[in-house]
Design a protein around this motif. Structure first.
Motif, PDB file in Angstrom:
ATOM      1  N   LYS A  81       9.553 -40.621  -9.836  1.00  0.00           N
ATOM      2  CA  LYS A  81       8.494 -41.635  -9.940  1.00  0.00           C
ATOM      3  C   LYS A  81       7.943 -41.769 -11.356  1.00  0.00           C
ATOM      4  N   ASN A  82       7.912 -40.686 -12.113  1.00  0.00           N
ATOM      5  CA  ASN A  82       7.364 -40.755 -13.472  1.00  0.00           C
ATOM      6  C   ASN A  82       8.306 -41.465 -14.438  1.00  0.00           C
ATOM      7  N   ASP A  83       9.581 -41.541 -14.085  1.00  0.00           N
ATOM      8  CA  ASP A  83      10.573 -42.167 -14.967  1.00  0.00           C
ATOM      9  C   ASP A  83      10.858 -43.621 -14.602  1.00  0.00           C
ATOM     10  N   ILE A  84      10.415 -44.042 -13.421  1.00  0.00           N
ATOM     11  CA  ILE A  84      10.808 -45.376 -12.943  1.00  0.00           C
ATOM     12  C   ILE A  84       9.599 -46.260 -12.631  1.00  0.00           C
ATOM     13  N   GLU A  85       8.505 -46.026 -13.288  1.00  0.00           N
ATOM     14  CA  GLU A  85       7.305 -46.822 -13.007  1.00  0.00           C
ATOM     15  C   GLU A  85       7.611 -48.310 -13.127  1.00  0.00           C
ATOM     16  N   GLY A  86       7.278 -49.057 -12.076  1.00  0.00           N
ATOM     17  CA  GLY A  86       7.559 -50.484 -12.062  1.00  0.00           C
ATOM     18  C   GLY A  86       8.916 -50.841 -11.506  1.00  0.00           C
ATOM     19  N   LEU A  87       9.660 -49.815 -11.063  1.00  0.00           N
ATOM     20  CA  LEU A  87      10.983 -50.020 -10.476  1.00  0.00           C
ATOM     21  C   LEU A  87      11.048 -49.349  -9.111  1.00  0.00           C
ATOM     22  N   PHE A  88      11.995 -49.798  -8.278  1.00  0.00           N
ATOM     23  CA  PHE A  88      12.214 -49.168  -6.974  1.00  0.00           C
ATOM     24  C   PHE A  88      13.706 -48.910  -6.825  1.00  0.00           C
ATOM     25  N   SER A  92      22.963 -45.681  -6.281  1.00  0.00           N
ATOM     26  CA  SER A  92      23.503 -44.964  -7.436  1.00  0.00           C
ATOM     27  C   SER A  92      25.009 -45.148  -7.457  1.00  0.00           C
ATOM     28  N   ASP A  93      25.643 -44.598  -8.496  1.00  0.00           N
ATOM     29  CA  ASP A  93      27.102 -44.551  -8.494  1.00  0.00           C
ATOM     30  C   ASP A  93      27.560 -43.127  -8.767  1.00  0.00           C
ATOM     31  N   VAL A  94      28.832 -42.913  -8.720  1.00  0.00           N
ATOM     32  CA  VAL A  94      29.380 -41.560  -8.767  1.00  0.00           C
ATOM     33  C   VAL A  94      29.271 -40.930 -10.153  1.00  0.00           C
ATOM     34  N   LEU A  95      28.852 -41.721 -11.142  1.00  0.00           N
ATOM     35  CA  LEU A  95      28.658 -41.199 -12.497  1.00  0.00           C
ATOM     36  C   LEU A  95      27.178 -40.968 -12.813  1.00  0.00           C
ATOM     37  N   GLY A  96      26.318 -41.215 -11.832  1.00  0.00           N
ATOM     38  CA  GLY A  96      24.888 -41.027 -12.042  1.00  0.00           C
ATOM     39  C   GLY A  96      24.167 -42.287 -12.490  1.00  0.00           C
ATOM     40  N   GLY A  97      24.870 -43.407 -12.535  1.00  0.00           N
ATOM     41  CA  GLY A  97      24.206 -44.684 -12.820  1.00  0.00           C
ATOM     42  C   GLY A  97      23.284 -45.066 -11.678  1.00  0.00           C
ATOM     43  N   LEU A  98      22.233 -45.817 -11.982  1.00  0.00           N
ATOM     44  CA  LEU A  98      21.217 -46.154 -10.980  1.00  0.00           C
ATOM     45  C   LEU A  98      21.038 -47.657 -10.846  1.00  0.00           C
ATOM     46  N   PHE A  99      20.738 -48.091  -9.634  1.00  0.00           N
ATOM     47  CA  PHE A  99      20.402 -49.482  -9.356  1.00  0.00           C
ATOM     48  C   PHE A  99      18.980 -49.518  -8.809  1.00  0.00           C
ATOM     49  N   ALA A 100      18.174 -50.415  -9.340  1.00  0.00           N
ATOM     50  CA  ALA A 100      16.771 -50.475  -8.932  1.00  0.00           C
ATOM     51  C   ALA A 100      16.277 -51.917  -8.901  1.00  0.00           C
ATOM     52  N   ILE A 101      15.307 -52.171  -8.032  1.00  0.00           N
ATOM     53  CA  ILE A 101      14.646 -53.470  -7.993  1.00  0.00           C
ATOM     54  C   ILE A 101      13.506 -53.452  -9.015  1.00  0.00           C
ATOM     55  N   ASN A 102      13.478 -54.455  -9.870  1.00  0.00           N
ATOM     56  CA  ASN A 102      12.411 -54.556 -10.859  1.00  0.00           C
ATOM     57  C   ASN A 102      11.161 -55.149 -10.207  1.00  0.00           C
ATOM     58  N   LEU A 103      10.158 -54.336 -10.045  1.00  0.00           N
ATOM     59  CA  LEU A 103       8.889 -54.805  -9.481  1.00  0.00           C
ATOM     60  C   LEU A 103       8.010 -55.406 -10.574  1.00  0.00           C
ATOM     61  N   ASN A 104       7.767 -54.611 -11.609  1.00  0.00           N
ATOM     62  CA  ASN A 104       6.961 -55.134 -12.725  1.00  0.00           C
ATOM     63  C   ASN A 104       7.186 -54.374 -14.030  1.00  0.00           C
ATOM     64  N   ASN A 110      12.209 -60.314 -12.358  1.00  0.00           N
ATOM     65  CA  ASN A 110      11.386 -59.739 -11.299  1.00  0.00           C
ATOM     66  C   ASN A 110      12.100 -59.831  -9.957  1.00  0.00           C
ATOM     67  N   ASN A 111      12.025 -58.749  -9.193  1.00  0.00           N
ATOM     68  CA  ASN A 111      12.643 -58.647  -7.867  1.00  0.00           C
ATOM     69  C   ASN A 111      14.166 -58.712  -7.903  1.00  0.00           C
ATOM     70  N   LEU A 112      14.730 -58.570  -9.095  1.00  0.00           N
ATOM     71  CA  LEU A 112      16.185 -58.528  -9.226  1.00  0.00           C
ATOM     72  C   LEU A 112      16.652 -57.093  -9.453  1.00  0.00           C
ATOM     73  N   ILE A 113      17.949 -56.858  -9.228  1.00  0.00           N
ATOM     74  CA  ILE A 113      18.533 -55.537  -9.421  1.00  0.00           C
ATOM     75  C   ILE A 113      18.796 -55.288 -10.904  1.00  0.00           C
ATOM     76  N   TRP A 114      18.355 -54.137 -11.366  1.00  0.00           N
ATOM     77  CA  TRP A 114      18.645 -53.675 -12.721  1.00  0.00           C
ATOM     78  C   TRP A 114      19.487 -52.409 -12.622  1.00  0.00           C
TER      79      TRP A 114
END
Length: 205
Positions: A81-88, A92-104, A110-114
Protein backbone atom coordinates in the motif's frame (compact mmCIF):
# COMPACT_ATOMS: atom_id res chain seq x y z
CA UNK A 1 -28.31 -8.71 -15.02
CA UNK A 2 -25.99 -10.42 -17.48
CA UNK A 3 -23.82 -13.27 -16.20
CA UNK A 4 -20.33 -11.80 -16.49
CA UNK A 5 -18.64 -14.97 -15.27
CA UNK A 6 -20.24 -17.02 -18.05
CA UNK A 7 -18.93 -14.46 -20.55
CA UNK A 8 -15.43 -14.80 -19.06
CA UNK A 9 -15.64 -18.60 -19.29
CA UNK A 10 -16.70 -18.28 -22.90
CA UNK A 11 -13.55 -16.26 -23.62
CA UNK A 12 -11.48 -18.91 -21.84
CA UNK A 13 -12.99 -21.76 -23.84
CA UNK A 14 -12.45 -19.93 -27.14
CA UNK A 15 -8.87 -18.92 -26.35
CA UNK A 16 -6.05 -20.74 -28.15
CA UNK A 17 -3.68 -20.48 -25.21
CA UNK A 18 -3.53 -22.35 -21.91
CA UNK A 19 -5.64 -20.72 -19.18
CA UNK A 20 -5.90 -22.17 -15.68
CA UNK A 21 -8.71 -20.98 -13.40
CA UNK A 22 -8.04 -21.65 -9.72
CA UNK A 23 -11.35 -22.43 -8.04
CA UNK A 24 -12.51 -20.12 -5.27
CA UNK A 25 -15.25 -19.70 -2.69
CA UNK A 26 -18.16 -17.47 -3.69
CA UNK A 27 -18.76 -16.46 -0.08
CA UNK A 28 -15.13 -15.51 0.58
CA UNK A 29 -14.92 -13.69 -2.74
CA UNK A 30 -17.99 -11.59 -2.04
CA UNK A 31 -16.63 -10.69 1.40
CA UNK A 32 -13.29 -9.65 -0.09
CA UNK A 33 -14.95 -7.53 -2.78
CA UNK A 34 -17.07 -5.80 -0.15
CA UNK A 35 -13.97 -5.08 1.93
CA UNK A 36 -12.16 -3.64 -1.10
CA UNK A 37 -15.18 -1.71 -2.44
CA UNK A 38 -15.10 -3.52 -5.79
CA UNK A 39 -18.33 -2.71 -7.71
CA UNK A 40 -20.73 -5.65 -7.88
CA UNK A 41 -21.48 -5.33 -11.59
CA UNK A 42 -17.82 -5.26 -12.66
CA UNK A 43 -15.66 -7.86 -14.41
CA UNK A 44 -13.15 -7.61 -11.56
CA UNK A 45 -15.89 -8.46 -9.04
CA UNK A 46 -16.72 -11.57 -11.07
CA UNK A 47 -13.09 -12.71 -11.19
CA UNK A 48 -12.60 -12.24 -7.45
CA UNK A 49 -15.89 -13.85 -6.40
CA UNK A 50 -15.46 -16.86 -8.66
CA UNK A 51 -11.75 -17.62 -8.50
CA UNK A 52 -8.58 -17.72 -6.48
CA UNK A 53 -6.82 -16.38 -9.55
CA UNK A 54 -6.45 -17.04 -13.27
CA UNK A 55 -3.10 -18.04 -14.79
CA UNK A 56 -2.79 -17.20 -18.49
CA UNK A 57 -0.26 -19.10 -20.60
CA UNK A 58 1.77 -19.64 -17.40
CA UNK A 59 2.78 -15.97 -17.70
CA UNK A 60 0.09 -13.44 -16.67
CA UNK A 61 -1.79 -13.94 -13.38
CA UNK A 62 -5.11 -12.22 -12.77
CA UNK A 63 -5.48 -12.08 -9.00
CA UNK A 64 -8.64 -13.37 -7.37
CA UNK A 65 -9.61 -13.88 -3.75
CA UNK A 66 -7.26 -14.83 -0.91
CA UNK A 67 -7.15 -18.46 0.19
CA UNK A 68 -5.06 -20.72 2.42
CA UNK A 69 -3.06 -21.79 -0.64
CA UNK A 70 -2.71 -18.62 -2.69
CA UNK A 71 -2.50 -14.91 -2.00
CA UNK A 72 -5.12 -12.76 -3.68
CA UNK A 73 -5.92 -9.21 -4.62
CA UNK A 74 -6.50 -7.97 -1.07
CA UNK A 75 -3.20 -9.39 0.15
CA UNK A 76 -1.05 -7.60 -2.42
CA UNK A 77 -2.83 -4.26 -2.16
CA UNK A 78 -2.37 -4.32 1.61
CA UNK A 79 1.24 -5.50 1.48
CA UNK A 80 2.39 -2.80 -0.95
CA UNK A 81 0.00 0.00 0.00
CA UNK A 82 2.85 2.44 0.68
CA UNK A 83 4.27 1.91 -2.82
CA UNK A 84 1.04 2.05 -4.81
CA UNK A 85 -0.83 5.03 -3.42
CA UNK A 86 -3.48 6.01 -5.95
CA UNK A 87 -3.34 2.62 -7.66
CA UNK A 88 -5.19 -0.68 -7.21
CA UNK A 89 -3.21 -3.82 -8.09
CA UNK A 90 -5.09 -6.46 -10.08
CA UNK A 91 -2.53 -8.77 -11.70
CA UNK A 92 1.11 -9.70 -12.14
CA UNK A 93 3.32 -11.59 -14.54
CA UNK A 94 5.90 -14.31 -14.08
CA UNK A 95 8.75 -11.77 -14.08
CA UNK A 96 7.27 -9.67 -11.28
CA UNK A 97 5.66 -7.05 -13.52
CA UNK A 98 2.47 -5.53 -12.11
CA UNK A 99 -0.87 -4.42 -13.54
CA UNK A 100 -2.91 -1.85 -11.65
CA UNK A 101 -5.95 0.36 -12.09
CA UNK A 102 -5.05 4.04 -11.89
CA UNK A 103 -7.39 5.62 -9.36
CA UNK A 104 -5.69 8.97 -8.92
CA UNK A 105 -1.91 8.46 -8.96
CA UNK A 106 -1.49 9.73 -12.53
CA UNK A 107 -3.37 12.67 -14.03
CA UNK A 108 -3.97 10.81 -17.28
CA UNK A 109 -5.42 7.36 -17.81
CA UNK A 110 -7.86 7.39 -14.88
CA UNK A 111 -9.52 4.01 -14.29
CA UNK A 112 -7.25 2.46 -16.92
CA UNK A 113 -4.72 -0.34 -16.49
CA UNK A 114 -1.11 0.70 -15.94
CA UNK A 115 1.84 -1.69 -16.12
CA UNK A 116 4.89 -1.57 -13.84
CA UNK A 117 7.55 -3.00 -16.14
CA UNK A 118 10.39 -4.97 -14.55
CA UNK A 119 12.76 -3.99 -17.38
CA UNK A 120 12.30 -0.23 -16.87
CA UNK A 121 10.94 0.06 -13.31
CA UNK A 122 8.43 2.60 -14.63
CA UNK A 123 4.64 2.70 -14.82
CA UNK A 124 3.13 2.90 -18.31
CA UNK A 125 -0.51 3.28 -19.33
CA UNK A 126 -1.92 0.44 -21.44
CA UNK A 127 -5.03 2.42 -22.46
CA UNK A 128 -7.30 -0.44 -21.42
CA UNK A 129 -9.99 -0.80 -18.80
CA UNK A 130 -9.94 -3.96 -16.69
CA UNK A 131 -12.45 -5.81 -18.89
CA UNK A 132 -10.38 -4.98 -21.98
CA UNK A 133 -7.21 -6.04 -20.18
CA UNK A 134 -8.76 -9.40 -19.31
CA UNK A 135 -9.81 -10.00 -22.93
CA UNK A 136 -6.38 -8.89 -24.22
CA UNK A 137 -4.49 -11.14 -21.82
CA UNK A 138 -6.59 -14.14 -22.91
CA UNK A 139 -6.91 -13.41 -26.62
CA UNK A 140 -4.49 -10.63 -27.54
CA UNK A 141 -0.90 -10.64 -28.72
CA UNK A 142 0.88 -10.84 -25.39
CA UNK A 143 3.83 -12.49 -27.16
CA UNK A 144 4.56 -9.19 -28.89
CA UNK A 145 4.11 -7.22 -25.65
CA UNK A 146 6.71 -9.40 -23.92
CA UNK A 147 9.03 -9.96 -26.89
CA UNK A 148 12.02 -8.19 -25.27
CA UNK A 149 11.60 -10.05 -21.97
CA UNK A 150 11.46 -13.61 -23.27
CA UNK A 151 14.16 -16.11 -24.09
CA UNK A 152 14.48 -19.43 -25.90
CA UNK A 153 12.54 -22.18 -24.09
CA UNK A 154 10.84 -19.67 -21.78
CA UNK A 155 7.65 -21.73 -21.96
CA UNK A 156 9.45 -24.71 -20.42
CA UNK A 157 10.98 -22.60 -17.66
CA UNK A 158 7.69 -21.06 -16.51
CA UNK A 159 5.16 -23.89 -16.83
CA UNK A 160 5.46 -25.12 -13.22
CA UNK A 161 5.65 -21.76 -11.43
CA UNK A 162 2.73 -21.20 -9.07
CA UNK A 163 0.67 -18.03 -8.85
CA UNK A 164 2.55 -16.84 -5.73
CA UNK A 165 5.95 -17.19 -7.39
CA UNK A 166 7.94 -15.55 -10.17
CA UNK A 167 11.34 -15.72 -11.84
CA UNK A 168 14.09 -13.52 -10.46
CA UNK A 169 16.28 -12.57 -13.43
CA UNK A 170 19.89 -11.66 -12.69
CA UNK A 171 21.47 -9.41 -13.81
CA UNK A 172 18.18 -7.56 -13.28
CA UNK A 173 16.06 -6.98 -16.36
CA UNK A 174 16.54 -3.22 -16.07
CA UNK A 175 20.33 -3.51 -15.85
CA UNK A 176 22.32 -2.54 -18.93
CA UNK A 177 24.40 -5.71 -18.70
CA UNK A 178 21.37 -8.03 -18.68
CA UNK A 179 21.38 -10.57 -21.48
CA UNK A 180 18.04 -12.34 -21.17
CA UNK A 181 19.35 -15.55 -22.75
CA UNK A 182 22.37 -15.86 -20.46
CA UNK A 183 20.91 -14.33 -17.27
CA UNK A 184 20.21 -16.61 -14.32
CA UNK A 185 16.56 -17.39 -13.66
CA UNK A 186 15.55 -18.42 -10.16
CA UNK A 187 12.05 -19.10 -8.87
CA UNK A 188 11.30 -17.07 -5.74
CA UNK A 189 8.24 -15.76 -3.93
CA UNK A 190 6.86 -12.91 -6.06
CA UNK A 191 6.66 -10.72 -2.94
CA UNK A 192 10.46 -10.58 -2.92
CA UNK A 193 10.71 -9.42 -6.53
CA UNK A 194 7.99 -6.78 -6.15
CA UNK A 195 9.62 -5.42 -2.98
CA UNK A 196 13.03 -5.34 -4.65
CA UNK A 197 11.71 -3.59 -7.76
CA UNK A 198 9.94 -0.92 -5.73
CA UNK A 199 13.10 -0.32 -3.69
CA UNK A 200 15.15 0.29 -6.84
CA UNK A 201 12.35 2.34 -8.40
CA UNK A 202 12.35 4.65 -5.37
CA UNK A 203 16.13 4.83 -5.35
CA UNK A 204 16.33 5.84 -9.03
CA UNK A 205 13.57 8.48 -8.85
Amino acid sequence: MKDIWKEILDIVYKSKINIDIIAGSKELGVEECNNLNIPENSVLYSVVTNSNGIIINNWIRLWGQNSNDNHGIGYYNALFKNDIEGLFLVASDVLGGLFAINLNKFNEGNNLIWYFAPDTLDWECLDMQYNEFLAWSMQGNIDEFYSTMRWNNWNEDVKNIGINYALLIYPFLWARECNIEKASKKMVCIDEIIKLNFEYHNKFE
